[in-house]
Design a protein around this motif. Structure first.
Motif, PDB file in Angstrom:
ATOM      1  N   MET A   1       0.832  -1.198   0.000  1.00 26.03           N
ATOM      2  CA  MET A   1       0.000   0.000   0.000  1.00 26.03           C
ATOM      3  C   MET A   1       0.875   1.260   0.000  1.00 26.03           C
ATOM      4  SD  MET A   1      -3.125   0.781  -0.111  1.00 26.03           S
ATOM      5  CE  MET A   1      -4.356   1.929   0.339  1.00 26.03           C
ATOM      6  N   ASN A   2       2.025   1.186   0.652  1.00 26.30           N
ATOM      7  CA  ASN A   2       2.908   2.348   0.693  1.00 26.30           C
ATOM      8  C   ASN A   2       3.406   2.736  -0.698  1.00 26.30           C
ATOM      9  OD1 ASN A   2       2.672   2.629   3.439  1.00 26.30           O
ATOM     10  ND2 ASN A   2       4.475   1.373   3.876  1.00 26.30           N
ATOM     11  N   ILE A   3       3.656   1.744  -1.543  1.00 27.12           N
ATOM     12  CA  ILE A   3       4.121   2.031  -2.903  1.00 27.12           C
ATOM     13  C   ILE A   3       3.024   2.728  -3.697  1.00 27.12           C
ATOM     14  CG2 ILE A   3       4.880   0.968  -5.068  1.00 27.12           C
ATOM     15  CD1 ILE A   3       6.228  -1.185  -3.365  1.00 27.12           C
ATOM     16  N   VAL A   4       1.795   2.269  -3.538  1.00 28.52           N
ATOM     17  CA  VAL A   4       0.675   2.886  -4.243  1.00 28.52           C
ATOM     18  C   VAL A   4       0.496   4.334  -3.798  1.00 28.52           C
ATOM     19  CG1 VAL A   4      -1.823   2.791  -4.593  1.00 28.52           C
ATOM     20  CG2 VAL A   4      -0.498   0.689  -4.610  1.00 28.52           C
ATOM     21  N   VAL A   5       0.593   4.581  -2.525  1.00 28.34           N
ATOM     22  CA  VAL A   5       0.455   5.940  -2.002  1.00 28.34           C
ATOM     23  C   VAL A   5       1.561   6.837  -2.542  1.00 28.34           C
ATOM     24  CG1 VAL A   5       0.540   7.344   0.099  1.00 28.34           C
ATOM     25  CG2 VAL A   5      -0.784   5.236   0.063  1.00 28.34           C
ATOM     26  N   MET A   6       2.767   6.333  -2.591  1.00 29.21           N
ATOM     27  CA  MET A   6       3.880   7.125  -3.121  1.00 29.21           C
ATOM     28  C   MET A   6       3.686   7.435  -4.607  1.00 29.21           C
ATOM     29  SD  MET A   6       5.847   7.952  -0.715  1.00 29.21           S
ATOM     30  CE  MET A   6       7.289   8.499  -1.566  1.00 29.21           C
TER      31      MET A   6
END
Length: 88
Positions: A1-6
């Motif tokens: 999820m962190n990659i998507v947010v970034m």
């Protein structure tokens, strides 16, 4: 999820920078107004992303107000542009 947010944050930031450039350098007033409307949509997308990330609906009223302001502004500018084209 962190990659998507970034990825979403980078894309929204690049879109906002491009839109701000168009507001500053736009060749006509209509280009600047359309860019301002796009910037409002980018802010709405950022708000929706933040709400989805934190799983809350606290900013829903603000999102609705931004959407209504963008719609009313676009319709107003379109009507003004049509009337001005008929006059000239």
């Amino acid at each position: 999820m962190n990659i998507v947010v970034m990825v979403v944050a980078v894309l929204l930031s690049l879109a906002a920078l491009g839109t701000i450039y168009r507001i500053a350098k736009g060749p006509s007033l209509l280009d600047r107004v359309i860019a301002a409307d796009v910037l409002l949509a980018i802010f709405g997308a950022a708000l929706a992303t933040e709400m989805a990330l934190n799983q809350h609906l606290g900013n829903m009223a603000l999102l609705v107000v931004l959407t209504v302001i963008g719609f009313v502004g676009s319709v107003t500018v379109a009507r003004f542009a049509v009337h001005r084209k008929e006059d000239g």
